[in-house]
Motif scaffolding. Structure first.
Motif, PDB file in Angstrom:
ATOM      1  N   LYS A 107       0.833  -1.200   0.000  1.00  0.00           N
ATOM      2  CA  LYS A 107       0.000   0.000   0.000  1.00  0.00           C
ATOM      3  C   LYS A 107       0.869   1.252   0.000  1.00  0.00           C
ATOM      4  CE  LYS A 107      -4.060  -1.920   0.231  1.00  0.00           C
ATOM      5  NZ  LYS A 107      -5.069  -1.733  -0.840  1.00  0.00           N
ATOM      6  N   ALA A 108       0.341   2.321  -0.557  1.00  0.00           N
ATOM      7  CA  ALA A 108       0.983   3.622  -0.409  1.00  0.00           C
ATOM      8  C   ALA A 108       0.923   4.014   1.066  1.00  0.00           C
ATOM      9  CB  ALA A 108       0.269   4.661  -1.266  1.00  0.00           C
ATOM     10  N   PRO A 109       1.929   4.719   1.575  1.00  0.00           N
ATOM     11  CA  PRO A 109       1.929   5.076   3.001  1.00  0.00           C
ATOM     12  C   PRO A 109       0.652   5.757   3.464  1.00  0.00           C
ATOM     13  CG  PRO A 109       4.063   5.559   2.037  1.00  0.00           C
ATOM     14  CD  PRO A 109       3.169   5.163   0.899  1.00  0.00           C
ATOM     15  N   GLU A 110       0.105   6.642   2.630  1.00  0.00           N
ATOM     16  CA  GLU A 110      -1.093   7.381   3.035  1.00  0.00           C
ATOM     17  C   GLU A 110      -2.357   6.523   3.009  1.00  0.00           C
ATOM     18  OE1 GLU A 110      -0.549   8.196  -1.427  1.00  0.00           O
ATOM     19  OE2 GLU A 110       0.719   7.976   0.362  1.00  0.00           O
ATOM     20  N   LYS A 111      -2.258   5.315   2.430  1.00  0.00           N
ATOM     21  CA  LYS A 111      -3.409   4.413   2.356  1.00  0.00           C
ATOM     22  C   LYS A 111      -3.332   3.266   3.366  1.00  0.00           C
ATOM     23  CE  LYS A 111      -5.652   6.166  -1.242  1.00  0.00           C
ATOM     24  NZ  LYS A 111      -7.063   6.623  -1.157  1.00  0.00           N
ATOM     25  N   PHE A 112      -2.221   3.166   4.071  1.00  0.00           N
ATOM     26  CA  PHE A 112      -1.986   2.007   4.933  1.00  0.00           C
ATOM     27  C   PHE A 112      -3.080   1.836   5.987  1.00  0.00           C
ATOM     28  CE2 PHE A 112       0.015  -0.206   8.537  1.00  0.00           C
ATOM     29  CZ  PHE A 112       0.540  -1.315   7.896  1.00  0.00           C
ATOM     30  N   GLU A 113      -3.447   2.896   6.653  1.00  0.00           N
ATOM     31  CA  GLU A 113      -4.466   2.800   7.705  1.00  0.00           C
ATOM     32  C   GLU A 113      -5.870   2.705   7.119  1.00  0.00           C
ATOM     33  OE1 GLU A 113      -3.885   2.269  10.767  1.00  0.00           O
ATOM     34  OE2 GLU A 113      -1.730   2.621  10.747  1.00  0.00           O
ATOM     35  N   SER A 114      -6.181   3.556   6.157  1.00  0.00           N
ATOM     36  CA  SER A 114      -7.550   3.616   5.638  1.00  0.00           C
ATOM     37  C   SER A 114      -7.947   2.368   4.858  1.00  0.00           C
ATOM     38  CB  SER A 114      -7.717   4.853   4.744  1.00  0.00           C
ATOM     39  OG  SER A 114      -6.852   4.800   3.622  1.00  0.00           O
ATOM     40  N   ASP A 115      -6.973   1.638   4.315  1.00  0.00           N
ATOM     41  CA  ASP A 115      -7.279   0.454   3.505  1.00  0.00           C
ATOM     42  C   ASP A 115      -7.201  -0.857   4.287  1.00  0.00           C
ATOM     43  OD1 ASP A 115      -7.713   2.060   1.361  1.00  0.00           O
ATOM     44  OD2 ASP A 115      -6.053   1.334   0.138  1.00  0.00           O
ATOM     45  N   LYS A 116      -7.055  -0.793   5.592  1.00  0.00           N
ATOM     46  CA  LYS A 116      -6.958  -2.027   6.377  1.00  0.00           C
ATOM     47  C   LYS A 116      -8.203  -2.900   6.252  1.00  0.00           C
ATOM     48  CE  LYS A 116      -3.587  -0.797   9.957  1.00  0.00           C
ATOM     49  NZ  LYS A 116      -3.389  -0.496  11.401  1.00  0.00           N
ATOM     50  N   TRP A 117      -9.327  -2.286   5.948  1.00  0.00           N
ATOM     51  CA  TRP A 117     -10.563  -3.061   5.783  1.00  0.00           C
ATOM     52  C   TRP A 117     -10.461  -4.024   4.601  1.00  0.00           C
ATOM     53  CZ3 TRP A 117     -13.459  -2.789   1.290  1.00  0.00           C
ATOM     54  CH2 TRP A 117     -13.139  -1.744   0.409  1.00  0.00           C
ATOM     55  N   MET A 118      -9.486  -3.800   3.709  1.00  0.00           N
ATOM     56  CA  MET A 118      -9.307  -4.659   2.537  1.00  0.00           C
ATOM     57  C   MET A 118      -8.490  -5.918   2.832  1.00  0.00           C
ATOM     58  SD  MET A 118      -8.523  -1.886  -0.470  1.00  0.00           S
ATOM     59  CE  MET A 118      -9.686  -0.594  -0.908  1.00  0.00           C
ATOM     60  N   ILE A 119      -7.939  -6.029   4.025  1.00  0.00           N
ATOM     61  CA  ILE A 119      -7.099  -7.185   4.350  1.00  0.00           C
ATOM     62  C   ILE A 119      -7.848  -8.493   4.119  1.00  0.00           C
ATOM     63  CG2 ILE A 119      -6.016  -8.420   6.279  1.00  0.00           C
ATOM     64  CD1 ILE A 119      -5.041  -5.738   7.338  1.00  0.00           C
ATOM     65  N   GLU A 120      -9.111  -8.521   4.474  1.00  0.00           N
ATOM     66  CA  GLU A 120      -9.886  -9.751   4.304  1.00  0.00           C
ATOM     67  C   GLU A 120      -9.961 -10.163   2.839  1.00  0.00           C
ATOM     68  OE1 GLU A 120     -14.222 -11.698   5.498  1.00  0.00           O
ATOM     69  OE2 GLU A 120     -13.899  -9.536   5.724  1.00  0.00           O
ATOM     70  N   GLY A 121     -10.321  -9.237   1.965  1.00  0.00           N
ATOM     71  CA  GLY A 121     -10.505  -9.576   0.558  1.00  0.00           C
ATOM     72  C   GLY A 121      -9.216  -9.689  -0.226  1.00  0.00           C
ATOM     73  N   GLN A 122      -8.225  -8.856   0.103  1.00  0.00           N
ATOM     74  CA  GLN A 122      -6.995  -8.833  -0.685  1.00  0.00           C
ATOM     75  C   GLN A 122      -5.954  -9.836  -0.211  1.00  0.00           C
ATOM     76  OE1 GLN A 122      -5.882  -4.639  -0.567  1.00  0.00           O
ATOM     77  NE2 GLN A 122      -6.929  -4.279  -2.506  1.00  0.00           N
ATOM     78  N   LEU A 123      -6.062 -10.295   1.022  1.00  0.00           N
ATOM     79  CA  LEU A 123      -5.094 -11.265   1.531  1.00  0.00           C
ATOM     80  C   LEU A 123      -5.747 -12.608   1.858  1.00  0.00           C
ATOM     81  CD1 LEU A 123      -2.812  -8.984   3.749  1.00  0.00           C
ATOM     82  CD2 LEU A 123      -2.137 -10.243   1.706  1.00  0.00           C
ATOM     83  N   PHE A 124      -6.657 -12.631   2.808  1.00  0.00           N
ATOM     84  CA  PHE A 124      -7.257 -13.899   3.230  1.00  0.00           C
ATOM     85  C   PHE A 124      -7.989 -14.596   2.079  1.00  0.00           C
ATOM     86  CE2 PHE A 124      -6.532 -12.133   7.420  1.00  0.00           C
ATOM     87  CZ  PHE A 124      -6.296 -13.252   8.208  1.00  0.00           C
ATOM     88  N   ALA A 125      -8.785 -13.847   1.334  1.00  0.00           N
ATOM     89  CA  ALA A 125      -9.606 -14.453   0.281  1.00  0.00           C
ATOM     90  C   ALA A 125      -8.768 -15.017  -0.864  1.00  0.00           C
ATOM     91  CB  ALA A 125     -10.600 -13.424  -0.264  1.00  0.00           C
ATOM     92  N   LEU A 126      -7.608 -14.420  -1.125  1.00  0.00           N
ATOM     93  CA  LEU A 126      -6.756 -14.903  -2.210  1.00  0.00           C
ATOM     94  C   LEU A 126      -5.817 -16.012  -1.741  1.00  0.00           C
ATOM     95  CD1 LEU A 126      -5.817 -11.586  -4.076  1.00  0.00           C
ATOM     96  CD2 LEU A 126      -7.791 -13.093  -4.395  1.00  0.00           C
ATOM     97  N   ALA A 127      -5.356 -15.919  -0.504  1.00  0.00           N
ATOM     98  CA  ALA A 127      -4.394 -16.904   0.001  1.00  0.00           C
ATOM     99  C   ALA A 127      -4.972 -18.315   0.032  1.00  0.00           C
ATOM    100  CB  ALA A 127      -3.915 -16.500   1.395  1.00  0.00           C
TER     101      ALA A 127
END
Length: 283
Positions: A107-127
Protein backbone atom coordinates in the motif's frame (compact mmCIF):
# COMPACT_ATOMS: atom_id res chain seq x y z
CA UNK A 1 18.73 18.75 2.38
CA UNK A 2 15.53 17.05 3.46
CA UNK A 3 13.90 14.82 0.84
CA UNK A 4 10.59 13.00 0.79
CA UNK A 5 10.14 9.23 0.85
CA UNK A 6 9.60 8.95 -2.91
CA UNK A 7 12.85 10.72 -3.72
CA UNK A 8 14.62 8.63 -1.08
CA UNK A 9 13.46 5.45 -2.83
CA UNK A 10 14.44 6.76 -6.25
CA UNK A 11 17.96 7.58 -5.02
CA UNK A 12 18.29 4.23 -3.26
CA UNK A 13 17.34 2.29 -6.39
CA UNK A 14 19.79 4.34 -8.46
CA UNK A 15 22.70 3.54 -6.16
CA UNK A 16 22.06 -0.21 -5.89
CA UNK A 17 24.57 -2.34 -7.79
CA UNK A 18 21.99 -5.08 -8.29
CA UNK A 19 19.22 -3.07 -9.92
CA UNK A 20 16.08 -5.19 -9.54
CA UNK A 21 13.79 -2.15 -9.90
CA UNK A 22 14.19 1.34 -11.33
CA UNK A 23 11.94 4.38 -11.13
CA UNK A 24 12.07 7.85 -12.63
CA UNK A 25 9.77 10.22 -10.78
CA UNK A 26 10.06 12.99 -13.35
CA UNK A 27 9.14 10.72 -16.26
CA UNK A 28 6.79 8.62 -14.09
CA UNK A 29 8.44 5.46 -15.39
CA UNK A 30 9.16 2.17 -13.66
CA UNK A 31 11.01 -0.97 -14.67
CA UNK A 32 11.59 -4.37 -13.05
CA UNK A 33 14.22 -7.05 -13.50
CA UNK A 34 13.29 -9.95 -15.75
CA UNK A 35 14.60 -12.37 -13.10
CA UNK A 36 11.29 -12.32 -11.24
CA UNK A 37 8.10 -13.93 -12.50
CA UNK A 38 6.16 -10.83 -13.48
CA UNK A 39 2.56 -11.33 -14.56
CA UNK A 40 1.96 -7.64 -15.21
CA UNK A 41 4.95 -5.64 -16.38
CA UNK A 42 4.08 -2.03 -15.56
CA UNK A 43 6.12 0.70 -17.20
CA UNK A 44 4.26 3.73 -15.85
CA UNK A 45 3.94 4.90 -12.25
CA UNK A 46 0.19 5.21 -11.81
CA UNK A 47 0.28 5.92 -8.07
CA UNK A 48 2.38 5.90 -4.92
CA UNK A 49 1.75 2.19 -4.40
CA UNK A 50 3.95 1.43 -7.43
CA UNK A 51 6.86 3.25 -5.78
CA UNK A 52 6.40 1.19 -2.61
CA UNK A 53 6.38 -2.02 -4.66
CA UNK A 54 9.66 -1.05 -6.35
CA UNK A 55 11.26 -0.43 -2.95
CA UNK A 56 9.85 -3.68 -1.58
CA UNK A 57 11.39 -5.74 -4.37
CA UNK A 58 14.85 -4.29 -3.81
CA UNK A 59 14.44 -4.84 -0.07
CA UNK A 60 13.53 -8.50 -0.54
CA UNK A 61 16.42 -9.15 -2.91
CA UNK A 62 19.23 -6.78 -1.92
CA UNK A 63 18.66 -6.39 1.81
CA UNK A 64 17.00 -9.65 2.85
CA UNK A 65 18.85 -11.87 0.33
CA UNK A 66 15.91 -13.65 -1.26
CA UNK A 67 16.35 -15.02 -4.76
CA UNK A 68 14.49 -12.96 -7.38
CA UNK A 69 13.67 -16.18 -9.24
CA UNK A 70 11.45 -17.18 -6.30
CA UNK A 71 9.49 -13.92 -6.33
CA UNK A 72 6.21 -13.68 -8.20
CA UNK A 73 4.58 -10.33 -8.96
CA UNK A 74 0.96 -9.43 -9.71
CA UNK A 75 -0.42 -12.97 -9.85
CA UNK A 76 -4.11 -13.05 -10.80
CA UNK A 77 -6.81 -15.19 -9.18
CA UNK A 78 -10.27 -16.18 -10.39
CA UNK A 79 -13.00 -13.70 -9.58
CA UNK A 80 -16.31 -14.76 -8.07
CA UNK A 81 -18.06 -12.12 -10.15
CA UNK A 82 -18.40 -12.31 -13.94
CA UNK A 83 -16.98 -9.58 -16.16
CA UNK A 84 -14.90 -7.97 -13.42
CA UNK A 85 -11.19 -7.34 -13.13
CA UNK A 86 -9.46 -10.37 -11.69
CA UNK A 87 -7.98 -9.77 -8.22
CA UNK A 88 -4.19 -9.76 -7.96
CA UNK A 89 -1.66 -10.13 -5.18
CA UNK A 90 1.30 -7.75 -5.36
CA UNK A 91 4.09 -10.17 -4.43
CA UNK A 92 4.55 -13.80 -3.51
CA UNK A 93 7.88 -14.94 -2.10
CA UNK A 94 8.07 -18.71 -2.49
CA UNK A 95 10.38 -21.26 -0.94
CA UNK A 96 12.26 -23.89 -2.95
CA UNK A 97 9.22 -26.20 -2.84
CA UNK A 98 6.86 -23.58 -4.24
CA UNK A 99 5.02 -22.75 -1.02
CA UNK A 100 4.28 -19.07 -0.48
CA UNK A 101 6.35 -17.84 2.46
CA UNK A 102 5.33 -14.18 2.22
CA UNK A 103 2.01 -13.34 0.53
CA UNK A 104 2.21 -9.56 0.24
CA UNK A 105 -0.23 -6.75 -0.41
CA UNK A 106 1.53 -3.38 -0.69
CA UNK A 107 0.00 0.00 0.00
CA UNK A 108 0.98 3.62 -0.41
CA UNK A 109 1.93 5.08 3.00
CA UNK A 110 -1.09 7.38 3.04
CA UNK A 111 -3.41 4.41 2.36
CA UNK A 112 -1.99 2.01 4.93
CA UNK A 113 -4.47 2.80 7.71
CA UNK A 114 -7.55 3.62 5.64
CA UNK A 115 -7.28 0.45 3.50
CA UNK A 116 -6.96 -2.03 6.38
CA UNK A 117 -10.56 -3.06 5.78
CA UNK A 118 -9.31 -4.66 2.54
CA UNK A 119 -7.10 -7.18 4.35
CA UNK A 120 -9.89 -9.75 4.30
CA UNK A 121 -10.50 -9.58 0.56
CA UNK A 122 -6.99 -8.83 -0.68
CA UNK A 123 -5.09 -11.27 1.53
CA UNK A 124 -7.26 -13.90 3.23
CA UNK A 125 -9.61 -14.45 0.28
CA UNK A 126 -6.76 -14.90 -2.21
CA UNK A 127 -4.39 -16.90 0.00
CA UNK A 128 -6.88 -19.77 0.34
CA UNK A 129 -6.60 -20.27 -3.43
CA UNK A 130 -2.88 -21.09 -3.23
CA UNK A 131 -2.65 -24.86 -3.80
CA UNK A 132 0.74 -25.27 -2.10
CA UNK A 133 -0.18 -23.20 0.92
CA UNK A 134 0.79 -19.86 2.45
CA UNK A 135 2.89 -19.28 5.55
CA UNK A 136 2.49 -15.56 6.24
CA UNK A 137 0.16 -12.84 5.01
CA UNK A 138 1.81 -9.43 4.81
CA UNK A 139 0.08 -6.06 4.66
CA UNK A 140 2.92 -3.70 3.78
CA UNK A 141 4.12 -0.18 3.23
CA UNK A 142 7.30 1.74 3.95
CA UNK A 143 7.85 4.48 6.49
CA UNK A 144 10.42 7.26 6.16
CA UNK A 145 11.79 8.23 9.56
CA UNK A 146 14.87 10.30 10.27
CA UNK A 147 16.00 9.90 6.64
CA UNK A 148 15.68 6.11 6.78
CA UNK A 149 13.31 3.87 4.84
CA UNK A 150 11.90 1.16 7.10
CA UNK A 151 9.24 -1.53 6.92
CA UNK A 152 5.76 -0.84 8.22
CA UNK A 153 3.89 -4.11 8.10
CA UNK A 154 1.25 -6.34 9.59
CA UNK A 155 2.42 -9.96 9.38
CA UNK A 156 -0.24 -12.62 9.96
CA UNK A 157 0.38 -16.29 10.69
CA UNK A 158 -1.93 -17.77 8.06
CA UNK A 159 -1.36 -21.33 9.24
CA UNK A 160 -2.78 -20.30 12.61
CA UNK A 161 -5.48 -17.93 11.39
CA UNK A 162 -7.03 -19.42 8.27
CA UNK A 163 -10.03 -17.10 8.34
CA UNK A 164 -10.20 -13.35 8.75
CA UNK A 165 -12.85 -13.74 11.45
CA UNK A 166 -10.50 -15.85 13.60
CA UNK A 167 -7.70 -13.31 13.28
CA UNK A 168 -10.10 -10.46 14.01
CA UNK A 169 -11.48 -12.15 17.14
CA UNK A 170 -7.93 -12.75 18.38
CA UNK A 171 -7.31 -9.00 18.34
CA UNK A 172 -5.61 -8.87 14.92
CA UNK A 173 -2.15 -9.94 16.16
CA UNK A 174 0.91 -9.20 14.04
CA UNK A 175 4.08 -11.26 14.41
CA UNK A 176 6.24 -8.26 13.55
CA UNK A 177 6.20 -4.91 11.81
CA UNK A 178 9.23 -5.74 9.66
CA UNK A 179 10.13 -8.47 7.18
CA UNK A 180 12.58 -11.21 8.15
CA UNK A 181 15.55 -12.53 6.12
CA UNK A 182 16.40 -16.10 5.18
CA UNK A 183 12.90 -17.56 5.55
CA UNK A 184 13.15 -16.97 9.29
CA UNK A 185 10.05 -16.51 11.37
CA UNK A 186 9.15 -12.82 11.65
CA UNK A 187 9.70 -11.57 15.17
CA UNK A 188 9.09 -8.16 16.61
CA UNK A 189 12.30 -6.88 18.25
CA UNK A 190 11.78 -5.40 21.72
CA UNK A 191 11.88 -1.62 21.91
CA UNK A 192 14.92 -0.12 23.63
CA UNK A 193 15.52 3.44 24.67
CA UNK A 194 18.03 5.14 22.40
CA UNK A 195 18.24 2.21 19.97
CA UNK A 196 18.90 3.43 16.44
CA UNK A 197 16.40 1.06 14.83
CA UNK A 198 14.06 -0.08 17.59
CA UNK A 199 13.19 2.85 19.79
CA UNK A 200 9.80 4.49 20.19
CA UNK A 201 8.65 6.54 17.23
CA UNK A 202 9.03 10.29 17.54
CA UNK A 203 6.82 11.16 14.57
CA UNK A 204 3.20 10.12 14.21
CA UNK A 205 0.40 11.21 11.89
CA UNK A 206 -3.36 11.45 12.23
CA UNK A 207 -3.95 8.02 10.67
CA UNK A 208 -1.64 6.42 13.24
CA UNK A 209 -3.52 8.13 16.06
CA UNK A 210 -6.89 7.05 14.68
CA UNK A 211 -5.67 3.46 14.36
CA UNK A 212 -4.36 3.46 17.93
CA UNK A 213 -7.61 4.93 19.20
CA UNK A 214 -9.59 2.24 17.37
CA UNK A 215 -7.44 -0.56 18.81
CA UNK A 216 -7.71 0.83 22.33
CA UNK A 217 -11.45 1.20 21.95
CA UNK A 218 -11.88 -2.41 20.81
CA UNK A 219 -9.86 -3.78 23.72
CA UNK A 220 -11.07 -1.47 26.49
CA UNK A 221 -14.70 -1.51 25.45
CA UNK A 222 -14.75 -5.30 25.61
CA UNK A 223 -17.79 -5.68 23.37
CA UNK A 224 -19.82 -3.27 25.45
CA UNK A 225 -19.33 -5.02 28.79
CA UNK A 226 -17.14 -2.30 30.30
CA UNK A 227 -18.46 0.83 31.97
CA UNK A 228 -17.32 4.33 31.02
CA UNK A 229 -15.69 4.72 34.43
CA UNK A 230 -13.66 1.54 34.00
CA UNK A 231 -12.57 2.60 30.51
CA UNK A 232 -11.46 6.02 31.76
CA UNK A 233 -9.58 4.45 34.68
CA UNK A 234 -7.79 1.99 32.36
CA UNK A 235 -6.86 4.70 29.87
CA UNK A 236 -5.39 6.93 32.60
CA UNK A 237 -3.37 3.96 33.88
CA UNK A 238 -2.01 3.30 30.39
CA UNK A 239 -0.91 6.91 29.93
CA UNK A 240 0.69 7.16 33.39
CA UNK A 241 2.44 3.80 33.07
CA UNK A 242 3.87 4.72 29.68
CA UNK A 243 5.12 8.12 30.85
CA UNK A 244 6.72 6.60 33.94
CA UNK A 245 8.37 3.76 32.03
CA UNK A 246 9.89 6.09 29.42
CA UNK A 247 11.20 8.53 32.03
CA UNK A 248 12.87 5.83 34.14
CA UNK A 249 14.70 3.98 31.38
CA UNK A 250 18.34 4.63 30.46
CA UNK A 251 19.76 4.32 26.95
CA UNK A 252 20.06 0.67 25.93
CA UNK A 253 17.39 -0.57 28.35
CA UNK A 254 14.24 -2.32 27.14
CA UNK A 255 10.96 -0.65 27.94
CA UNK A 256 8.85 -2.66 30.37
CA UNK A 257 5.60 -1.24 29.05
CA UNK A 258 5.32 -2.94 25.65
CA UNK A 259 3.68 -5.96 24.04
CA UNK A 260 6.26 -8.72 23.59
CA UNK A 261 6.44 -11.28 20.80
CA UNK A 262 7.95 -14.71 21.43
CA UNK A 263 8.12 -16.42 18.06
CA UNK A 264 4.55 -17.33 17.16
CA UNK A 265 3.31 -16.35 20.61
CA UNK A 266 2.24 -12.74 21.03
CA UNK A 267 1.43 -11.40 24.45
CA UNK A 268 -2.30 -10.92 24.86
CA UNK A 269 -3.21 -7.26 24.52
CA UNK A 270 -5.99 -7.64 27.08
CA UNK A 271 -3.60 -9.21 29.56
CA UNK A 272 -1.07 -6.48 28.86
CA UNK A 273 -3.62 -3.75 29.54
CA UNK A 274 -4.78 -5.46 32.72
CA UNK A 275 -1.20 -5.57 33.97
CA UNK A 276 -0.86 -1.84 33.30
CA UNK A 277 -3.09 -1.26 36.31
CA UNK A 278 -0.39 -2.77 38.51
CA UNK A 279 2.49 -1.00 36.78
CA UNK A 280 2.08 2.36 38.47
CA UNK A 281 1.48 0.64 41.83
CA UNK A 282 4.78 -1.26 41.55
CA UNK A 283 6.62 1.94 40.77
Amino acid sequence: MNIDWKTAIEKLLQTETNKVAKINLEKKSIDYTDKIKNHRDEKVITGDEEIVKAFLLQRLVNELDYKPELIEKEKEYPSCRPKTTKPRIDYILRDDKGKAFFFIEAKAPEKFESDKWMIEGQLFALAVQETKGVKYLVYYTTDYQEEKLIDKAIIIDFEKYRAFEDWDKAGRPSLSDELSPGYNQPKKPPLKKGDELHDLRTSINRDDINSLASNLHNVLWGGGGTSDTEIFYSLVNIILAKIQDESEKEDGQEYDFQVYSYGENIESLKRFLNESQNFTKRH
